[in-house]
Motif scaffolding. Structure first.
Motif, PDB file in Angstrom:
ATOM      1  N   GLU A   1     -15.601  96.722  19.130  1.00  0.00           N
ATOM      2  CA  GLU A   1     -15.420  96.882  17.682  1.00  0.00           C
ATOM      3  C   GLU A   1     -16.250  95.852  16.917  1.00  0.00           C
ATOM      4  OE1 GLU A   1     -11.612  97.973  14.968  1.00  0.00           O
ATOM      5  OE2 GLU A   1     -11.511  96.026  15.964  1.00  0.00           O
ATOM      6  N   ASP A   2     -16.501  94.699  17.552  1.00  0.00           N
ATOM      7  CA  ASP A   2     -17.344  93.672  16.922  1.00  0.00           C
ATOM      8  C   ASP A   2     -18.829  93.970  17.078  1.00  0.00           C
ATOM      9  OD1 ASP A   2     -15.126  92.308  16.099  1.00  0.00           O
ATOM     10  OD2 ASP A   2     -15.107  90.935  17.820  1.00  0.00           O
ATOM     11  N   GLY A   3     -19.166  95.093  17.695  1.00  0.00           N
ATOM     12  CA  GLY A   3     -20.562  95.504  17.800  1.00  0.00           C
ATOM     13  C   GLY A   3     -21.269  95.102  19.071  1.00  0.00           C
ATOM     14  N   GLU A   4     -20.552  94.569  20.050  1.00  0.00           N
ATOM     15  CA  GLU A   4     -21.193  94.158  21.300  1.00  0.00           C
ATOM     16  C   GLU A   4     -21.513  95.380  22.161  1.00  0.00           C
ATOM     17  OE1 GLU A   4     -22.148  91.229  21.825  1.00  0.00           O
ATOM     18  OE2 GLU A   4     -20.946  89.991  20.451  1.00  0.00           O
ATOM     19  N   SER A   5     -22.486  95.223  23.056  1.00  0.00           N
ATOM     20  CA  SER A   5     -22.865  96.293  23.972  1.00  0.00           C
ATOM     21  C   SER A   5     -21.812  96.475  25.055  1.00  0.00           C
ATOM     22  CB  SER A   5     -24.203  95.971  24.626  1.00  0.00           C
ATOM     23  OG  SER A   5     -24.068  94.827  25.468  1.00  0.00           O
ATOM     24  N   ILE A   6     -21.958  97.559  25.830  1.00  0.00           N
ATOM     25  CA  ILE A   6     -21.022  97.811  26.935  1.00  0.00           C
ATOM     26  C   ILE A   6     -21.010  96.633  27.894  1.00  0.00           C
ATOM     27  CG2 ILE A   6     -20.605  99.244  28.975  1.00  0.00           C
ATOM     28  CD1 ILE A   6     -21.741 101.610  27.401  1.00  0.00           C
ATOM     29  N   GLU A   7     -22.182  96.198  28.309  1.00  0.00           N
ATOM     30  CA  GLU A   7     -22.286  95.138  29.302  1.00  0.00           C
ATOM     31  C   GLU A   7     -21.728  93.823  28.780  1.00  0.00           C
ATOM     32  OE1 GLU A   7     -24.660  97.193  28.436  1.00  0.00           O
ATOM     33  OE2 GLU A   7     -24.848  98.419  30.259  1.00  0.00           O
ATOM     34  N   THR A   8     -22.108  93.456  27.561  1.00  0.00           N
ATOM     35  CA  THR A   8     -21.643  92.190  26.994  1.00  0.00           C
ATOM     36  C   THR A   8     -20.138  92.228  26.758  1.00  0.00           C
ATOM     37  OG1 THR A   8     -23.780  91.858  25.898  1.00  0.00           O
ATOM     38  CG2 THR A   8     -21.905  90.571  25.088  1.00  0.00           C
TER      39      THR A   8
ATOM     40  N   VAL B   1     -16.980 100.680  32.722  1.00  0.00           N
ATOM     41  CA  VAL B   1     -18.409 100.525  32.435  1.00  0.00           C
ATOM     42  C   VAL B   1     -19.146 101.815  32.768  1.00  0.00           C
ATOM     43  CG1 VAL B   1     -20.521  99.343  33.156  1.00  0.00           C
ATOM     44  CG2 VAL B   1     -18.441  98.021  32.690  1.00  0.00           C
ATOM     45  N   GLU B   2     -18.865 102.398  33.937  1.00  0.00           N
ATOM     46  CA  GLU B   2     -19.507 103.645  34.331  1.00  0.00           C
ATOM     47  C   GLU B   2     -19.160 104.774  33.366  1.00  0.00           C
ATOM     48  OE1 GLU B   2     -21.673 104.807  36.933  1.00  0.00           O
ATOM     49  OE2 GLU B   2     -22.080 102.662  36.731  1.00  0.00           O
ATOM     50  N   LEU B   3     -17.895 104.825  32.950  1.00  0.00           N
ATOM     51  CA  LEU B   3     -17.456 105.872  32.028  1.00  0.00           C
ATOM     52  C   LEU B   3     -18.203 105.785  30.698  1.00  0.00           C
ATOM     53  CD1 LEU B   3     -15.526 108.149  31.115  1.00  0.00           C
ATOM     54  CD2 LEU B   3     -13.888 106.355  30.491  1.00  0.00           C
ATOM     55  N   ASP B   4     -18.296 104.590  30.132  1.00  0.00           N
ATOM     56  CA  ASP B   4     -18.949 104.455  28.825  1.00  0.00           C
ATOM     57  C   ASP B   4     -20.458 104.657  28.915  1.00  0.00           C
ATOM     58  OD1 ASP B   4     -16.500 104.079  27.767  1.00  0.00           O
ATOM     59  OD2 ASP B   4     -16.822 102.040  27.024  1.00  0.00           O
ATOM     60  N   ARG B   5     -21.029 104.312  30.058  1.00  0.00           N
ATOM     61  CA  ARG B   5     -22.459 104.624  30.241  1.00  0.00           C
ATOM     62  C   ARG B   5     -22.677 106.140  30.297  1.00  0.00           C
ATOM     63  NH1 ARG B   5     -23.688 100.007  34.881  1.00  0.00           N
ATOM     64  NH2 ARG B   5     -24.075  98.261  33.430  1.00  0.00           N
ATOM     65  N   LEU B   6     -21.757 106.838  30.944  1.00  0.00           N
ATOM     66  CA  LEU B   6     -21.852 108.297  30.977  1.00  0.00           C
ATOM     67  C   LEU B   6     -21.672 108.877  29.590  1.00  0.00           C
ATOM     68  CD1 LEU B   6     -19.823 109.102  34.245  1.00  0.00           C
ATOM     69  CD2 LEU B   6     -22.291 109.349  33.903  1.00  0.00           C
TER      70      LEU B   6
END
Length: 838
Positions: free
Chosen positions: A321-328, A390-395
């Motif tokens: 919600e703060d705008g960070e990437s999936i990985e971060t 992580v895998e789910l959000d990348r998909l």
């Protein structure tokens, strides 16, 4: 200690090698699933009584005081209830039931007896078979039968013991009676006091029920250890069938609210499923049987797993919600939560592992399996779920997978966030006053809890006499079996004077040929304790001494032998005891003598009659006191003594595991916060709401009249394990926030960020585990209610008590504070954070 490099390594694996991590965990799940088919079951009270000295003595009694090389035997009770069981038709119904059972070869009947048989032999002394006895009763008039009943009551003490307490001699009537049918059964029947989950008599007595139903015309109930064992086994299955679907519905409902996203909820459910498969697969591979105690393990895994899952997803959403990437976002999440999950797992395992100190094997198994299960839960929710997320959000970035909501719970400005701040508001305005009130309440609850009782009976493992109406109306397969054992046991207890608790036994080991052997046995009955029945100032008992005295009355030759060897003329021989025993064993009294002394004259037993209104604890204490009067090695035993010994161990286990869990968790938290934050005192802060929770739960047990039994004895240690879960999340999040914010801001962000996840976790587990209260297994129902209450108490204590505790902690360990500020009862502005504890 530089622990961060280990966390960074885990972060890298979760984020950079997420697919490999997911595949590895799924492969391990397949391996553990192979053990599911090997999980056996163990039910009943016998699992608790093994290895107890009193139980070992009872088993030796049942083994030694039987004819050598005799087959195993068992008995079935025929409980007859009608207006008058001593009427002509009532007597015939019992006798015809006995006769039908005797005619079935598969029932292996060796003999049968009843009040009806005794009356028939009063009518015709030559009627030795059941068929002859039926004829004798059929040929008698009503007045003949009444006279025979009165003679039997006067001449045969066994006759009245087979009749209900409302037996009336003058009218020759009684509302109930017990007949006994003896069977020769396959080897392996239990000889101890406890009931197991299976019995060689089960099939015999089930067939006997069918056979008796027509002959007894609905007035006779077949009862015995096989029927009890069958219900011991069925109650576990029925409890699971009834509660698991209800738990699943509640969990799905609250997880839907907590996740608000179908894919995220699916990840959480898959992770919960994996935790259960790993744990039960491990049990199968390790050869650990599934018992009533272990029914509590799946709910505990769900409680911790749901909490971990909601926290992981909610914390990740805060960063997204703060705008960070999936990985971060996931690195920040796991960087914080892996530590929190590790602390929770460590303290929870300590709480469960404290049960390993118990002397009761089922409680040890529970502590072991629960500890392993929680460790598996940590790995799955700390590593697998984040990697899968992580895998789910990348998909989702590549494919149009629906996303319903990614908003964290309790976000700033939300109505929920305002409600969760209640504890912070109290802490800001009057932390000391509030903590004083909490201290008094906790002390009062703890003192009140000292009156919690302890229980261990067969009824703890059986369903209630009557199930609630809504349970009875459930359709198949949810409707429970037709349970009768508890009702029959209650009926026998209420209507018959002679029960198992009317006798207690002492097992004596020593050289019984020694001159003083019988004298010490006889003198042990002098001046008996209060719970023992007295007869002519002595304890009413049966032993080899009474067998000798009875034989002497009817056998002049034997009487002269006794008198020659009786130095003090008290009827108890003092010399040549070997000859006395040899005479008995060569006479018609052989079988009776072998009930009280072994053929090698190395051990004996004494059976004492006890008062029917005496408590189990009084009987046990008095039996042990009498046993101490023997110079030979003497052990108090019998069903009452064995079950009371288990009850004592249950209470001892509860207190011991509580102390160890509390001390172990405190030490662990002090060490971990020293290593992680440089603030050892935060570990003690963490324990405060846990102590409050334990005291409230123990007080509630007494308030609800829930005793420490085989299952609830673990509750206090479990409460520490689960209670620390909630307080750790709050304390650890506060430590992170306090490093970059002032005290008020840190507390506010903590309860808003963590409180929402805690609330969702609490509601899900309280309702998901609370449905165990529906279980037909009473101990499981009590466990479910107490677990739900402990989680609710832990949640409230963490959000209400912990903020005020943190305020006072800041005053104590902040060197910039004045003594006047320390004693201030109110809150006020707080300075910037300090670097560590002084």
């Amino acid at each position: 200690m530089d622990y961060q490099r280990y966390i960074d390594w885990a972060d890298d694996r979760i984020v950079d090698d997420s697919r490999k991590v997911v595949v590895a965990f799924l492969l391990v799940t397949v391996v553990f699933s192979a053990g599911l088919g090997s999980v056996s079951t163990s039910a009943g009270t016998s699992q608790f009584t093994s290895d107890l000295p009193a139980e070992e003595a009872l088993e030796r009694i049942n083994t030694e005081f039987s004819p050598a090389f005799s087959p195993d035997t068992g008995s079935t009770q025929l409980i007859q209830r009608e207006n008058n069981v001593l009427s002509k038709q009532g007597l015939l119904r019992m006798l015809r039931s006995q006769h039908r059972l005797e005619q079935h070869d598969s029932l292996r009947v060796t003999s049968s007896s009843s009040a009806a048989s005794i009356v028939a032999q009063q009518l015709d002394p030559e009627a030795t078979t059941t068929e002859q006895q039926i004829y004798a009763v059929e040929s008698a008039t009503g007045s003949d039968i009444d006279a025979a009943v009165q003679r039997a009551a006067d001449e045969d003490s066994q006759f009245t013991s087979l009749l209900s307490e409302d037996f009336n001699r003058k009218s020759a009537s009684a509302s109930a009676t017990i007949g006994v049918v003896n069977h020769e059964v396959p080897a392996g029947i239990s000889s101890g006091s406890g009931q197991g989950g299976s019995s060689p008599l089960t099939s015999i007595q089930q067939q006997a029920e069918f056979t008796v139903s027509s002959a007894g015309q609905g007035t006779i109930t077949v009862f015995g250890s096989g029927i009890v064992a069958d219900e011991f086994s069925n109650v576990i299955t029925d409890s699971l069938i009834l509660t698991v679907p209800a738990a699943v519905l509640f969990i799905l409902f609250f997880l839907t609210i907590a996740y608000r996203d179908l894919a995220d909820m699916a990840l959480g459910l898959v992770s919960l499923f994996m935790a259960v498969v790993w744990t039960f697969g491990f049990m199968g591979l390790a050869g650990i049987a599934f018992s009533q105690m272990l029914i509590a393990v799946p709910p505990l895994l769900l409680a911790v797993g749901i909490d971990f899952g909601i926290h992981a997803v909610n914390r990740y959403r805060e960063e997204r919600e703060d705008g960070e990437s999936i990985e971060t976002s996931m690195r920040i999440t796991t960087d914080q939560l892996l530590v929190a999950f590790f602390i929770v797992t460590g303290t929870t395992v300590i709480g469960f592992a404290a049960n390993l100190t118990s002397s009761l094997p089922p409680i040890q198994d529970f502590g072991y399996v629960a500890s392993i299960g929680i460790t598996f839960t940590f790995l799955i929710f700390g590593v697998f779920l984040p990697a899968a997320k992580v895998e789910l959000d990348r998909l989702r970035q590549r494919y149009p997978i629906p996303t319903f909501s990614e908003t964290p719970l309790g976000s700033e400005g939300s109505a929920l966030g305002g409600v969760l701040r209640g504890g912070v508001v109290i802490a800001d305005r009057a932390p000391v006053i509030f903590l004083l009130i909490v201290l008094v309440t906790t002390a009062g609850a703890g003192y009140y809890a000292t009156g919690v009782s302890t229980s261990f009976t067969q009824k703890d493992f059986l369903p209630p006499e009557e199930s609630p109406d809504f349970v009875e109306s459930l359709p198949e397969p949810f409707a429970p079996s037709d349970y009768t054992v508890t009702g029959v046991l209650n009926y026998l207890e209420d209507n018959f004077a002679t029960t198992q608790s009317s006798q207690t036994t002492i097992y004596v080991e020593g050289p019984m040929r020694q001159d003083s052997a019988l004298e010490q046995m006889y003198r042990a009955g002098d001046d008996p304790p209060e719970s023992f029945v007295r007869e002519d100032g002595r304890a009413d008992s049966t032993s080899i001494v009474t067998v000798i005295q009875d034989r002497a009355e009817s056998d002049p030759e034997f009487r002269r032998m006794v008198e020659r060897n009786d130095r003090n003329d008290n009827g108890v021989p003092d010399d040549n005891l070997g000859e006395i025993y040899d005479y008995l064993l060569d006479s018609s009294s052989r079988s009776e003598a072998l009930n009280y002394i072994t053929e090698d004259y190395r051990s004996a037993r004494v059976v004492y009659t006890v008062e029917s209104d005496a408590s189990d604890s009084e009987i046990t204490e008095d039996t042990r006191t009498v046993a101490e009067d023997f110079r030979y090695e003497a052990t108090a035993t019998g069903s009452v003594v064995v079950f009371q010994a288990v009850a004592d161990l249950i209470f001892e286990s509860a207190i011991q595991s509580l102390a160890l869990a509390l001390a172990g968790a405190s030490v662990f938290l002090v060490i971990i916060y020293t290593v992680l934050e440089g603030r050892p005192s935060l570990g003690l802060v963490n324990i405060v709401p846990v102590v409050v929770t334990v005291a409230l739960l123990a007080g509630t047990m007494r308030l609800l009249s829930i005793p420490f039994n085989a299952l609830t004895a673990t509750m206090l240690a479990i409460t520490i394990g689960l209670g620390v879960d909630y307080s750790v999340h709050v304390t650890h999040r506060f430590a992170d926030e306090f490093a970059i914010n002032d005290l008020q801001t840190a507390l506010d962000r903590t309860v808003r960020g963590t409180g929402g996840a805690l609330l969702s976790s609490m509601l899900t587990t309280v309702f998901g585990i609370g449905v165990l209260g529906l279980a037909v297994f009473p101990a499981i129902g009590q466990f479910g209610i107490l677990t739900a209450l402990s989680i609710a108490y832990a949640f409230l204590a963490s959000l209400l008590v912990l903020p005020s505790t943190i305020i006072v902690w800041d005053r104590v360990f902040n060197a910039e504070r004045s003594f006047r500020d320390l004693l201030s009862l109110s809150g006020g502005r707080k300075p910037s954070p300090v670097d560590g504890d002084d």
